[in-house]
Design a protein around this motif. Structure first.
Motif: not given
Lengths: 149, 149
Positions: A21, A42, A46, A50-56
């Motif tokens: 990430q 983001y 993504k 594709s399963n990256l999260n905005i918090a990360t």
DNA sequence: CTACTTGCAAATTGTTTGCATGGAC
DNA sequence: GTCCATGCAAACAATTTGCAAGTAG
């Protein structure tokens, strides 16, 4: 790839880990010429994970900023959204056109001079300057003049 | 009182009305030497008008800014809170000490010069510059040096 | 295998908005 | 009397946080 090694060693030095990430997010900022907000980073990241999260994304932007690999920027008078760019772009400032929203980069030694003068005068040490300009670019000024004729 | 008359005529010109809330909020900003955020304006104003609402404060700050009677400011790198000051303070910029959070005012013609040069070069018209510096003031620098000895 | 990281969802914070009532002119 | 402004509460938007599960070293 040099950038990746340097990222890794800098992360290590800070007791942090290298993750896909983090590599991805930094590479997006390194390679784009645009100024991206967290949402846009983001969106682009993504597509590749594709399963990256905005918090990360927010957490990563925070540590990249802390490590001085990216710079936080604000445009025009509304500072409700932060934008980011890689520090590899060099020293420059931004002018935002309120007509067409174009961002023009401004290069000048005068901002650093202000800092040096103030340091010499007061003994203060600068760590950061945040400068942004707004107004109307030449073509938007012309347009407005034509309208008011 | 001159300020009040000028406020009234400027409000009128914009099709707006003079209200006790608006007079109160502007007078707080005119008379303080501090830089206040909306919350602090609200806190101070509420002492004098106890059923004032924070929404009114935000709305009023917005129109005073639009009328160029107050200036919006940001300090240090965190721009999540807006601060305000009356324009009657004259042209100046701010340096925030990250050690003691003191804000030092910086006076310099160089920022205006950057704008003039850039205008001359590109034909752009400036409406606003947002400049803030951060670092450590002389006494905080000294303190840190003593600690690292 | 140990800690740092992530994804997820819920929380936070500064600010804005819809709406009925109140007040300026 | 007409509209703008206010107070109140609910809505927003960007960002942050707690926590259990995942993973780098």
């Amino acid at each position: 790839m040099e950038g990746k090694n340097s990222l890794e060693s800098q992360l290590r030095a800070a007791g942090r880990r290298m993750t896909p990430q983090r590599i991805l997010i930094l590479s997006i900022l390194d390679e784009t010429g645009d100024h991206l907000d967290a949402e846009e980073v983001y969106r682009r990241a993504k597509k590749l994970n594709s399963n990256l999260n905005i918090a990360t994304v927010y957490r990563t932007l925070g540590i990249l900023k802390e490590m001085d690999l990216i710079e936080q920027r604000y445009f025009a008078r509304d500072h409700s959204i932060e934008y980011y760019e890689s520090v590899n772009k060099g020293e420059h400032y931004h002018f935002t056109c309120l007509g067409c929203r174009k961002i023009i980069e401004v290069e000048t030694p005068k901002i650093l001079q202000v800092q040096q003068e103030f340091s010499a005068l007061t003994g203060a040490k600068f760590t950061h300057a945040c400068v942004c300009f707004e107004g109307y670019c030449a073509s938007c000024v012309d347009e407005e003049e034509n309208l008011t004729l």
